[in-house]
Enzyme design. Structure first.
Site, PDB file in Angstrom:
ATOM      1  N   GLU A 126       0.871  -1.182   0.000  1.00  9.36           N
ATOM      2  CA  GLU A 126       0.000   0.000   0.000  1.00  9.36           C
ATOM      3  C   GLU A 126       0.908   1.233   0.000  1.00  9.36           C
ATOM      4  O   GLU A 126       1.269   1.768   1.028  1.00  9.36           O
ATOM      5  CB  GLU A 126      -0.931   0.000   1.202  1.00  9.36           C
ATOM      6  CG  GLU A 126      -1.997   1.092   1.103  1.00  9.36           C
ATOM      7  CD  GLU A 126      -2.905   1.155   2.317  1.00  9.36           C
ATOM      8  OE1 GLU A 126      -3.758   2.051   2.340  1.00  9.36           O
ATOM      9  OE2 GLU A 126      -2.760   0.336   3.241  1.00  9.36           O
ATOM     10  N   HIS A 138       0.193   7.485   6.150  1.00  6.76           N
ATOM     11  CA  HIS A 138       1.432   7.092   5.480  1.00  6.76           C
ATOM     12  C   HIS A 138       2.494   8.172   5.648  1.00  6.76           C
ATOM     13  O   HIS A 138       2.218   9.356   5.434  1.00  6.76           O
ATOM     14  CB  HIS A 138       1.168   6.820   3.992  1.00  6.76           C
ATOM     15  CG  HIS A 138       0.322   5.626   3.740  1.00  6.76           C
ATOM     16  ND1 HIS A 138       0.787   4.509   3.091  1.00  6.76           N
ATOM     17  CD2 HIS A 138      -0.966   5.355   4.064  1.00  6.76           C
ATOM     18  CE1 HIS A 138      -0.181   3.606   3.017  1.00  6.76           C
ATOM     19  NE2 HIS A 138      -1.254   4.109   3.606  1.00  6.76           N
ATOM     20  N   HIS A 211      -9.782   0.694  -0.085  1.00  6.13           N
ATOM     21  CA  HIS A 211     -10.680   1.283   0.933  1.00  6.13           C
ATOM     22  C   HIS A 211     -11.515   2.433   0.356  1.00  6.13           C
ATOM     23  O   HIS A 211     -11.273   3.604   0.613  1.00  6.13           O
ATOM     24  CB  HIS A 211      -9.957   1.652   2.219  1.00  6.13           C
ATOM     25  CG  HIS A 211      -8.675   2.424   2.093  1.00  6.13           C
ATOM     26  ND1 HIS A 211      -8.537   3.564   1.346  1.00  6.13           N
ATOM     27  CD2 HIS A 211      -7.476   2.228   2.684  1.00  6.13           C
ATOM     28  CE1 HIS A 211      -7.322   4.030   1.459  1.00  6.13           C
ATOM     29  NE2 HIS A 211      -6.647   3.226   2.258  1.00  6.13           N
ATOM     30  N   ASP A 243     -16.401  -1.138   9.067  1.00 11.46           N
ATOM     31  CA  ASP A 243     -16.416  -1.037  10.528  1.00 11.46           C
ATOM     32  C   ASP A 243     -17.405   0.023  10.993  1.00 11.46           C
ATOM     33  O   ASP A 243     -17.592   0.234  12.192  1.00 11.46           O
ATOM     34  CB  ASP A 243     -15.019  -0.730  11.073  1.00 11.46           C
ATOM     35  CG  ASP A 243     -14.442   0.586  10.557  1.00 11.46           C
ATOM     36  OD1 ASP A 243     -15.098   1.253   9.720  1.00 11.46           O
ATOM     37  OD2 ASP A 243     -13.334   0.945  10.994  1.00 11.46           O
ATOM     38  N   ASP A 269      -8.331  -3.675   6.763  1.00 13.72           N
ATOM     39  CA  ASP A 269      -7.314  -2.650   7.030  1.00 13.72           C
ATOM     40  C   ASP A 269      -6.816  -2.804   8.466  1.00 13.72           C
ATOM     41  O   ASP A 269      -6.532  -1.825   9.166  1.00 13.72           O
ATOM     42  CB  ASP A 269      -7.883  -1.248   6.795  1.00 13.72           C
ATOM     43  CG  ASP A 269      -6.804  -0.169   6.706  1.00 13.72           C
ATOM     44  OD1 ASP A 269      -5.649  -0.508   6.384  1.00 13.72           O
ATOM     45  OD2 ASP A 269      -7.109   1.007   6.972  1.00 13.72           O
ATOM     46  N   GLY A 304      -6.078   3.207  10.508  1.00 13.77           N
ATOM     47  CA  GLY A 304      -6.287   1.774  10.336  1.00 13.77           C
ATOM     48  C   GLY A 304      -7.507   1.334  11.119  1.00 13.77           C
ATOM     49  O   GLY A 304      -8.324   2.156  11.554  1.00 13.77           O
TER      50      GLY A 304
END
Length: 388
Positions: A126, A138, A211, A243, A269, A304
């Site tokens: 990723e 990131h 995602h 989620d 994730d 995440g």
């Protein structure tokens, strides 16, 4: 050879009652109605048997984050952390990092493939070729344009199925085409790209969106953006973190109705917290903390997830089945189970799993009435057992 009597079985196409499921040497040998089967059952499975879940985005599990410990031992720990939630195949996922960490992670996956570590099918990079504007957690110092060294890493033939997430503004179409020719699955994400730029990447061979709705250019009146491309292009697959924190429930429904259950897939994730008692995890100059069933940085932003695949299935089923007539929830359950198994198998061209049929791998899960995992098998061997 072993034969199971299953109370309920979903084979990827149809729901069945009272079936014999026979496995031998890691493969499914036969699936037959118990009432007419010549087989004798060795064990009864009370609940719903379905294909094992396939997760294409797993950053960690069992208390281990792959970026922090890119080793074979970490992959073993991550698999143990996720099999208790029905995951029988995963792509361990490396968040944007240095070239050195990328090589260490690839070497770990190579060891897993060589030793046939159950459940490891390849690797998901990723990044690091993302958009700084949409980088999320990131690290910006490692976000970069693609290099020859990166290309050599992505096209290695010894690390199984390779999936990469790229921003189309950072990787030109000709390189996408070259990656696809080498068997790499190219997914789009962490991008501020325009609709036209995204479509160019799809024309070049990209087939996925990472995602969906998160860290991508949104839909506006005069610029459809990446989200509109994902919702309207029939050539693509899209991963959804169900989620109910990453994506609003209404947007989960929107994705289901626009993309459909044959191309929308559930992903976690997952960070190191899944399958462990971990509450906090150092990340760069901050800390990722578990608050309820959500992971957040110190500034409150999502970092995440602590979602597992069984939880994703449960959330999506509850969301889509709410208010339906009594005769329809089984159809929805079938679709949701396929979003967790058959769809990612199709995206990754893993033709030997994702549905239960003779000749396929004996990767399957036993669920109770609440869609919680009672037991899990990989290659016909029990890897998690909560039956006793």
């Amino acid at each position: 050879m072993k034969t199971y009597l299953t109370q309920h079985l979903f084979d990827g196409v149809q729901m069945h009652r009272n079936m014999h499921l026979q496995v031998d040497e890691g493969l499914i040998v036969a699936i037959l109605p118990a009432s007419t089967s010549p087989l004798e059952a060795d064990e009864s499975l009370d609940g719903l048997v379905c294909a094992g879940f396939i997760d294409t985005q797993v950053n960690g599990g069992g208390g281990v984050l792959f970026n922090h410990e890119p080793s074979f031992q970490s992959l073993q720990t991550m698999m143990r952390g996720h099999t208790k939630f029905g995951t029988t195949t995963m792509l361990p996922t490396l968040i944007t990092d240095s070239g050195t960490i990328m090589q260490k992670a690839a070497t770990a996956v190579k060891q897993a493939i060589e030793t046939s570590l159950p459940g490891i099918a390849g690797m998901h990079f990723e990044g690091p070729h993302l958009s700084l504007a949409k980088k999320g957690i990131h690290p910006s110092e490692h976000v970069r344009s693609i290099s020859d060294v990166d290309l050599m890493t992505f096209t290695r033939s010894d690390i199984g199925k390779v999936m990469i997430t790229i921003a189309p503004e950072n990787v030109p179409p000709d390189i996408i085409t070259d990656l696809v020719k080498h068997g790499v699955v190219v997914s789009l994400g962490h991008s501020a790209a325009s609709f036209d730029l995204v479509q160019g990447a799809i024309e070049a061979g990209a087939i996925g969106f990472t995602h969906l709705f998160n860290a991508m250019s949104g839909l506006t009146a005069r610029e459809p953006g990446m989200i509109a491309s994902a919702l309207t292009d029939p050539r693509i697959f899209a991963g959804l973190i169900a989620d109910l924190h990453h994506v609003h429930p209404i947007n989960c429904k929107l994705a289901y109705h626009c993309i459909g259950p044959s191309r929308l897939m559930l992903v976690t994730d997952a960070m190191a917290h899944v399958g462990s008692d971990m509450q906090s995890l150092p990340w760069l100059d901050s800390t990722i903390t578990k608050v309820g069933n959500k992971l957040v940085l110190e500034d409150g932003s999502i970092a995440g997830s602590c979602l597992d695949m069984a939880g994703a299935v449960k959330n999506m089923f509850d969301l889509l089945s709410a208010g339906l007539p009594d005769d329809q929830p089984n159809d929805v359950l079938s679709e949701v189970l396929n979003m967790a198994s058959q769809v990612p198998a199709n995206m990754l061209s893993l033709s030997d799993r994702g549905e239960l049929k003779p000749g396929n791998r004996a990767d399957f899960v036993l669920l109770n009435d609440d869609l919680q995992v009672k037991a899990c098998w990989i290659d016909g061997k029990v890897v998690f057992d909560h039956l006793t």
